[in-house]
Design a protein around this motif. Structure first.
Motif, mmCIF file in Angstrom:
data_model
loop_
_atom_site.group_PDB
_atom_site.id
_atom_site.type_symbol
_atom_site.label_atom_id
_atom_site.label_comp_id
_atom_site.label_asym_id
_atom_site.label_seq_id
_atom_site.Cartn_x
_atom_site.Cartn_y
_atom_site.Cartn_z
ATOM 1 N N GLY A 292 44.632 56.463 32.971
ATOM 2 C CA GLY A 292 44.828 56.313 31.542
ATOM 3 C C GLY A 292 46.273 56.197 31.135
ATOM 4 N N ALA A 293 47.189 55.938 32.114
ATOM 5 C CA ALA A 293 48.598 55.756 31.785
ATOM 6 C C ALA A 293 48.767 54.547 30.869
ATOM 7 C CB ALA A 293 49.409 55.568 33.058
ATOM 8 N N ALA A 294 49.625 54.694 29.864
ATOM 9 C CA ALA A 294 49.737 53.669 28.833
ATOM 10 C C ALA A 294 50.341 52.383 29.365
ATOM 11 C CB ALA A 294 50.587 54.205 27.678
ATOM 12 N N SER A 295 51.302 52.514 30.349
ATOM 13 C CA SER A 295 52.016 51.341 30.822
ATOM 14 C C SER A 295 51.237 50.560 31.865
ATOM 15 C CB SER A 295 53.367 51.759 31.402
ATOM 16 O OG SER A 295 53.124 52.663 32.455
ATOM 17 N N ALA A 296 50.108 51.101 32.348
ATOM 18 C CA ALA A 296 49.387 50.467 33.445
ATOM 19 C C ALA A 296 48.477 49.359 32.943
ATOM 20 C CB ALA A 296 48.567 51.494 34.200
ATOM 21 N N VAL A 297 48.214 48.403 33.835
ATOM 22 C CA VAL A 297 47.243 47.351 33.550
ATOM 23 C C VAL A 297 45.897 47.862 34.038
ATOM 24 C CG1 VAL A 297 46.584 44.977 34.000
ATOM 25 C CG2 VAL A 297 49.001 45.606 33.921
ATOM 26 N N SER A 298 44.953 47.951 33.163
ATOM 27 C CA SER A 298 43.680 48.577 33.483
ATOM 28 C C SER A 298 42.566 47.524 33.499
ATOM 29 C CB SER A 298 43.388 49.656 32.429
ATOM 30 O OG SER A 298 42.154 50.245 32.707
ATOM 31 N N PHE A 299 41.642 47.693 34.441
ATOM 32 C CA PHE A 299 40.516 46.757 34.512
ATOM 33 C C PHE A 299 39.335 47.411 35.215
ATOM 34 C CE2 PHE A 299 40.825 45.624 39.034
ATOM 35 C CZ PHE A 299 42.109 46.062 39.327
ATOM 36 N N ARG A 300 38.148 46.829 35.041
ATOM 37 C CA ARG A 300 36.948 47.359 35.699
ATOM 38 C C ARG A 300 36.642 46.542 36.956
ATOM 39 N NH1 ARG A 300 34.356 51.243 33.522
ATOM 40 N NH2 ARG A 300 32.447 51.040 34.749
ATOM 41 N N GLY A 301 36.122 47.220 37.978
ATOM 42 C CA GLY A 301 35.763 46.495 39.191
ATOM 43 C C GLY A 301 34.525 47.086 39.829
ATOM 44 N N ARG A 302 33.847 46.262 40.620
ATOM 45 C CA ARG A 302 32.637 46.739 41.304
ATOM 46 C C ARG A 302 32.900 46.767 42.798
ATOM 47 N NH1 ARG A 302 27.212 46.526 40.286
ATOM 48 N NH2 ARG A 302 27.509 45.462 38.313
ATOM 49 N N VAL A 303 32.600 47.881 43.432
ATOM 50 C CA VAL A 303 32.853 48.015 44.874
ATOM 51 C C VAL A 303 31.838 47.175 45.652
ATOM 52 C CG1 VAL A 303 32.971 49.610 46.829
ATOM 53 C CG2 VAL A 303 33.786 50.331 44.572
ATOM 54 N N LYS A 304 32.348 46.250 46.487
ATOM 55 C CA LYS A 304 31.457 45.378 47.267
ATOM 56 C C LYS A 304 31.309 45.878 48.704
ATOM 57 C CE LYS A 304 30.307 41.576 46.192
ATOM 58 N NZ LYS A 304 29.012 41.128 45.643
ATOM 59 N N GLN A 305 32.405 46.432 49.227
ATOM 60 C CA GLN A 305 32.411 46.798 50.645
ATOM 61 C C GLN A 305 33.447 47.889 50.853
ATOM 62 O OE1 GLN A 305 33.391 43.514 53.195
ATOM 63 N NE2 GLN A 305 32.692 44.600 55.015
ATOM 64 N N ARG A 306 33.186 48.784 51.822
ATOM 65 C CA ARG A 306 34.144 49.850 52.065
ATOM 66 C C ARG A 306 34.355 50.025 53.564
ATOM 67 N NH1 ARG A 306 31.619 54.697 48.851
ATOM 68 N NH2 ARG A 306 32.858 55.768 50.429
ATOM 69 N N VAL A 307 35.602 50.172 53.929
ATOM 70 C CA VAL A 307 35.926 50.379 55.350
ATOM 71 C C VAL A 307 36.724 51.664 55.461
ATOM 72 C CG1 VAL A 307 37.024 49.414 57.407
ATOM 73 C CG2 VAL A 307 36.036 47.883 55.703
ATOM 74 N N PHE A 308 36.168 52.618 56.185
ATOM 75 C CA PHE A 308 36.785 53.935 56.290
ATOM 76 C C PHE A 308 37.826 53.942 57.405
ATOM 77 C CE2 PHE A 308 36.529 58.465 57.757
ATOM 78 C CZ PHE A 308 37.111 58.998 56.604
ATOM 79 N N HIS A 309 39.057 54.361 57.089
ATOM 80 C CA HIS A 309 40.130 54.387 58.087
ATOM 81 C C HIS A 309 40.616 55.788 58.382
ATOM 82 C CE1 HIS A 309 41.233 50.110 58.655
ATOM 83 N NE2 HIS A 309 40.591 49.974 57.510
ATOM 84 N N GLY A 310 39.876 56.811 57.954
ATOM 85 C CA GLY A 310 40.337 58.176 58.177
ATOM 86 C C GLY A 310 41.077 58.689 56.964
ATOM 87 N N ALA A 311 42.419 58.585 57.047
ATOM 88 C CA ALA A 311 43.230 59.096 55.932
ATOM 89 C C ALA A 311 42.997 58.273 54.668
ATOM 90 C CB ALA A 311 44.706 59.060 56.305
ATOM 91 N N THR A 312 42.778 56.999 54.839
ATOM 92 C CA THR A 312 42.554 56.145 53.670
ATOM 93 C C THR A 312 41.272 55.355 53.864
ATOM 94 O OG1 THR A 312 43.756 54.286 54.588
ATOM 95 C CG2 THR A 312 45.027 55.864 53.275
ATOM 96 N N GLU A 313 40.875 54.714 52.751
ATOM 97 C CA GLU A 313 39.687 53.889 52.782
ATOM 98 C C GLU A 313 40.031 52.579 52.093
ATOM 99 O OE1 GLU A 313 34.935 54.592 52.037
ATOM 100 O OE2 GLU A 313 36.380 56.029 51.298
ATOM 101 N N LEU A 314 39.626 51.464 52.719
ATOM 102 C CA LEU A 314 39.880 50.164 52.100
ATOM 103 C C LEU A 314 38.604 49.703 51.405
ATOM 104 C CD1 LEU A 314 41.977 48.092 54.675
ATOM 105 C CD2 LEU A 314 42.719 48.996 52.471
ATOM 106 N N LEU A 315 38.736 49.341 50.133
ATOM 107 C CA LEU A 315 37.573 48.880 49.374
ATOM 108 C C LEU A 315 37.761 47.427 48.988
ATOM 109 C CD1 LEU A 315 37.141 51.808 46.789
ATOM 110 C CD2 LEU A 315 36.238 51.657 49.104
#
Lengths: 357, 282
Positions: A292-315
């Motif tokens: 909700g930061a005012a300066s950020a560009v905000s948009f909606r997205g739908r998760v299509k695919q997820r790849v788990f890498h341990g510490a992080t996850e790529l969506l």
């Protein structure tokens, strides 16, 4: 876009090695085109590129195994490219180590001193020291065929450093090792370089390796330099679309700028760029769930695919007709629709990479 | 992996071949060497060491044997001196002409031995090419006699014939040297000559040994070159063996000499095999 966290450039004083306008062709294929590159004293510079990018040829020109069609190579005020390889104060660690099979580990390391006609006692002392430094003392009498790849690597390094070169060239020295040993050797090599304090020019196709070890990376593509910068800078502010894609993951956003507003599909953000088409690189980790930061560009997205890498996850996230890759912490909950945001300064303007054949 | 019957069937032909054409003749020859010839020109099957005793006591046999070895040694030396630089040049310096040059070295092997020996006869003879030329340019007044029908002619011809046999293994061993070793040597400060001495030469020793063995063994047993070009002073041990098995009709003594030569050659092969092993580092 002025990089705020840019690393200072290596010393602006005269460089140790200066490559000027080097060009090289093999028959009709042009391998290097107008390469100019400086290496500072004590610097760890990586020449990074895919196979066929000309990186090994460039290294071989510095070593003297290949001659350039055009251009000059200078080292410490001395013209290098007109000298035969054995007169250059440059040594090389070869891709497959190139240890002499008929000599023992000790004799391999001593080779450079023997050729230079050093006294026996001096050779004895310096080789013993060099072997101790690479932890190979107990293998002094072994032949290369009887030691492992990682050990051969260490011997090759000791052999190349024995003549105290001003510059060490390394031609994909770690490519033959398995992943774990490779990571260990990366750290060893780096600390060895700090210890001896000489310049390393390291050739690799592995971008992770380049990031871990280098003071600066020279990214080579089809015989031309895409970008020369510190790992941090090249990652944060890739100069071209190719640089952005080759080093790490990225989202390339093709946008149209019109009166201070960049528009790419359903996204739009403010920019100071003049009107016209523009290409932006937005790293996956710079897109995150909305706070909700005012300066950020905000948009909606739908998760299509997820790849788990341990510490992080790529969506893989779909927003309108735009497909974006985002990286989130592995612990975060993600499903279905997401509200996402990014900061405009993270969308970095990049040049189109020229298409060459 | 394969059944026993299959393996037995597949190994039978070569084993039979070697037994029939190699082992049996050698065993026969070995037996013959202990027999003798009676005054009626009949071979007597009674065992004794008489043939070996004669071989060691009559100086003509030992002298000829030593002369043969001396000729073979010279042939070996000259073949190496010609073959090594040639192999080095073709392997390292010939660039795009490599295949062509390689073929050119091999082609003489397809030409009949006799043709090549006779060719030297026409070159070295008293009214041959060389003598005619020497007289024409007034280097000599009369034909030089030592050119033909002498050990010189034999050494020259055998060197010509066996140089490709030294070239081939040396070339193969030079080709096997990884080129980055030569670059590494230059990189560490060695000039071309130092690189040759410290890297290329030691790594080509197995090829040199194999080539030397070929040249020595093949020329030691040669009988055509001495027959055609050797004259009385160029007789080699095989000529004696040929005459003992032929006109002289003394097969037992011929067999004893042959067996001695066989022992020398096998010993030599064994020795060079050991040395080659010692000098190969793969």
């Amino acid at each position: 876009m002025a990089p705020a966290d840019q690393q200072p450039q290596p010393s602006a004083t005269t460089p140790l090695l200066s490559i000027r306008n080097i060009a090289k062709s093999f028959g009709k294929t042009s391998v290097l085109r107008d390469i100019s590159l400086d290496v500072a004293a004590g610097e760890f510079l990586t020449i990074l590129g895919e196979s066929g990018s000309g990186k090994t040829t460039l290294l071989r020109i510095i070593a003297g195994f290949e001659s350039a069609d055009f251009g000059e190579v200078w080292m410490a005020g001395e013209r290098l490219d007109t000298m035969p390889p054995y007169k250059r104060r440059v040594n090389t660690v070869f891709q497959h180590y190139a240890l002499f099979p008929h000599l023992t580990v000790f004799e391999n390391v001593a080779y450079g001193l023997q050729i230079a006609g050093r006294a026996k006692s001096e050779i004895e002392q310096r080789v013993t020291e060099a072997l101790a430094r690479v932890k190979m003392s107990s293998f002094a009498a072994a032949r290369p065929a009887n030691i492992s790849g990682g050990q051969q690597q260490r011997v090759a390094l000791a052999r190349a450093l024995i003549n105290q070169p001003k510059l060490l060239l390394l031609d994909e020295p770690l490519s033959a090792l398995d992943a774990n040993l490779r990571r260990q050797m990366q750290i060893e090599l780096k600390s060895m370089q700090r210890e001896v304090g000489i310049s390393f020019v390291f050739v690799t196709h592995d971008q992770d390796e380049a990031m871990v070890m280098s003071d600066r990376i020279a990214l080579l593509r089809m015989g031309q330099l895409e970008q020369v910068a510190t790992p941090r800078e090249i990652y944060r502010y890739p100069a071209t679309a190719y640089a952005a894609q080759f080093i790490g993951h990225t989202n390339l956003l093709r946008a149209e700028v019109k009166s201070g507003l960049a528009r790419s599909h359903s996204l739009s953000w403010s920019t100071s760029l003049p009107d016209g088409p523009a290409l932006f690189s937005l790293r996956p980790e710079d897109i995150r769930p909305a706070s909700g930061a005012a300066s950020a560009v905000s948009f909606r997205g739908r998760v299509k695919q997820r790849v788990f890498h341990g510490a992080t996850e790529l969506l893989q996230v779909e927003s309108g007709d735009l497909l974006l890759t985002i990286r989130i912490a592995g612990k975060e909950q993600t499903a279905g629709e997401l509200q996402l945001e990014f900061f405009t300064q993270d969308a970095v303007l990049v040049r189109e990479s020229a298409v060459r054949t | 992996m394969f059944s026993r019957t299959y393996r037995a069937v597949i190994t039978l032909p070569p084993v039979t071949w070697v037994a029939m054409f190699l082992l049996v003749p050698y065993i026969l020859m070995f037996c013959y060497s202990f027999w003798s010839v009676s005054s009626l020109q009949v071979i007597v099957h009674s065992c004794s060491l008489a043939n070996y005793r004669e071989l060691l006591s009559k100086s003509v046999y030992l002298q000829t044997l030593f002369r043969s070895m001396w000729i073979a040694a010279r042939v070996t030396l000259f073949s190496l001196l010609l073959g090594y630089p040639l192999a080095y040049y073709v392997s390292f310096q010939s660039g795009k002409r490599k295949d062509l040059l390689y073929q050119l070295v091999i082609i003489p092997l397809w030409v009949s031995y006799l043709v090549r020996a006779y060719a030297w006869k026409t070159v070295l003879g008293s009214d041959g090419v060389l003598n005619t030329l020497l007289q024409y340019i007034h280097v000599s007044q009369h034909p030089l006699g030592f050119l033909l029908y002498s050990p010189f002619a034999v050494v020259l011809t055998l060197t010509h014939i066996y140089t490709p046999f030294t070239f081939l293994p040396i070339y193969a061993s030079l080709e096997r040297i990884p080129r980055n070793l030569i670059e590494a040597s230059h990189d560490l400060g060695a000039s071309s000559w130092q690189t040759f001495r410290t890297v290329i030469l030691p790594l080509s020793v197995p090829g040199v040994l194999a080539g030397a063995t070929f040249a020595f063994v093949l020329s030691l047993g040669d009988f055509l070159a001495p027959l055609l070009l050797g004259g009385p002073s160029g007789i080699m041990i095989s000529n004696i063996v040929v005459s003992l098995f032929g006109a002289a009709y003394n097969w037992p003594l011929g067999a004893a000499i042959s067996f001695c030569m066989l022992a020398i050659v096998v010993g030599l092969l064994f020795f060079s095999e050991r040395l080659e092993k010692k000098w190969s580092f793969r």
